[in-house]
Enzyme design. Structure first.
Site, PDB file in Angstrom:
ATOM      1  N   ALA A  95       0.825  -1.209   0.000  1.00 55.97           N
ATOM      2  CA  ALA A  95       0.000   0.000   0.000  1.00 55.97           C
ATOM      3  C   ALA A  95       0.856   1.255   0.000  1.00 55.97           C
ATOM      4  O   ALA A  95       0.581   2.222  -0.725  1.00 55.97           O
ATOM      5  CB  ALA A  95      -0.939  -0.013   1.210  1.00 55.97           C
ATOM      6  N   TYR A  96       1.912   1.238   0.799  1.00 52.61           N
ATOM      7  CA  TYR A  96       2.794   2.405   0.902  1.00 52.61           C
ATOM      8  C   TYR A  96       3.511   2.646  -0.429  1.00 52.61           C
ATOM      9  O   TYR A  96       3.554   3.773  -0.930  1.00 52.61           O
ATOM     10  CB  TYR A  96       3.797   2.169   2.025  1.00 52.61           C
ATOM     11  CG  TYR A  96       4.765   3.298   2.253  1.00 52.61           C
ATOM     12  CD1 TYR A  96       4.345   4.516   2.776  1.00 52.61           C
ATOM     13  CD2 TYR A  96       6.125   3.148   1.973  1.00 52.61           C
ATOM     14  CE1 TYR A  96       5.232   5.550   3.006  1.00 52.61           C
ATOM     15  CE2 TYR A  96       7.029   4.174   2.204  1.00 52.61           C
ATOM     16  CZ  TYR A  96       6.577   5.370   2.710  1.00 52.61           C
ATOM     17  OH  TYR A  96       7.471   6.396   2.936  1.00 52.61           O
ATOM     18  N   ALA A  97       4.075   1.580  -1.002  1.00 50.64           N
ATOM     19  CA  ALA A  97       4.789   1.729  -2.270  1.00 50.64           C
ATOM     20  C   ALA A  97       3.850   2.190  -3.378  1.00 50.64           C
ATOM     21  O   ALA A  97       4.229   3.012  -4.225  1.00 50.64           O
ATOM     22  CB  ALA A  97       5.462   0.412  -2.655  1.00 50.64           C
TER      23      ALA A  97
END
Length: 241
Positions: A149-151
Site C-alpha cells: 500500500a505504501y509503495a
C-alpha cells in the site's frame, strides 16, 4: 531577498531535519504539522537557532482549504513562497491480502491526495527560481513484502512529480522527488523488531541506516543550487538500489 520555504511534516523526522538545514542556509520557514503543536514549536526553535526565521502552522495536507491557508500564512508572514518541501506522509505495513481497506483509504488520502493538494497550491504560488520537492521511497525499487500500500502511494507521488515538472514549463520552477532508503526516523523504526532493523541496517554498502540529516542535505541541494535537476527521482539510500 530571503528565500521562503514551506515544509510539511516539518515537526519531526526528515521534515524537521530539512527545516534545520534550510534555516542554516538563511531560509524563512513555514513549518506545517498535523497535530503535535509542541513538536512543531520545538522545530521552530531549532530553525531559529540554526539561523533562519520560522513559524509553525497546523494543516491537514489532504484538506485543500487548510493547505491554501498554509500558503496564505507563508505569503503574509514572509512575502512569498520559493520552495515547498512536502515531507508529510503516512506508513502502514501489511501484506496486501490482509490490509483493512479503510486503512488503505486513509494512507492514500495522506500520501496521494495530500501530495496532489500541496503540489496544486505550489504550482500556483511558488515564485520563479523556486523548487517543489516531494517524497517517494526506495521501496519502489526493492519491492519489499508488507509495503504494497505504501509503495503504491509513492508510485503515485512519482507520477505526480514527473508530470508537474513538465506542466510547469516556462515557469523556472523545478519539481523533483527524493526517495530515501531506510532512515532512522520514528516512522521507520516504529513496529519493527531489532532483527528487522539490523537486517535493513546491513543492506547498504555503507552499512548503516540513513540519518534524517543525510536526506536534509539532498533537500538543500534541490532547493538551492540544483537548478538543472528537474523532473527526477533521487534515490538517497546509501546504495541499496
Amino acid at each position: 531577498m530571503t528565500r521562503v520555504a514551506i515544509i510539511t511534516g516539518g515537526s519531526r523526522g526528515i521534515g524537521r531535519a530539512a527545516a534545520r538545514r534550510l534555516a542554516a542556509d538563511g531560509y524563512a520557514l513555514a513549518i506545517a504539522y498535523a497535530s503535535n503543536a509542541a513538536e512543531a514549536e520545538d522545530a521552530v526553535r531549532e530553525a531559529k537557532a540554526a539561523g533562519g526565521q520560522a513559524v509553525a502552522h497546523r494543516a491537514d495536507v489532504a484538506d485543500e482549504n487548510q493547505v491554501a491557508a498554509l500558503f496564505d500564512a507563508a505569503e503574509e508572514t514572509f512575502g512569498g513562497v520559493d520552495v515547498v518541501v512536502h515531507a508529510a506522509g503516512r506508513l502502514v505495513l501489511s501484506p496486501i491480502a490482509e490490509l483493512d481497506l479503510d486503512v488503505l483509504d486513509q494512507l492514500h488520502r495522506t500520501n496521494i491526495r495530500g501530495t496532489f493538494v500541496v503540489d496544486q497550491q505550489a504550482a500556483l504560488r511558488v515564485r520563479a527560481g523556486g523548487a517543489i520537492i516531494n517524497f517517494s521511497t526506495s521501496v519502489l525499487g526493492l519491492s519489499l513484502p508488507g509495503y504494497g500500500a505504501y509503495a503504491a502511494s509513492k508510485g503515485a507521488v512519482e507520477a505526480i512529480t514527473m508530470i508537474l515538472a513538465r506542466e510547469l514549463r516556462g515557469k523556472d520552477i523545478t519539481v523533483n522527488a527524493i526517495a530515501p532508503g531506510p532512515t532512522a526516523t520514528a516512522m521507520f523504526l516504529d513496529g519493527k523488531d531489532p532483527e528487522t532493523i539490523a537486517r535493513m541496517t546491513a543492506q547498504p554498502p555503507l552499512e548503516r541506516l540513513g540519518a534524517p540529516e543525510d536526506i536534509a542535505e539532498v533537500v538543500a541541494f534541490l532547493a538551492g543550487p540544483a537548478r538543472w535537476v528537474n523532473g527526477q527521482v533521487l534515490r538517497a539510500n546509501g546504495g541499496i538500489a
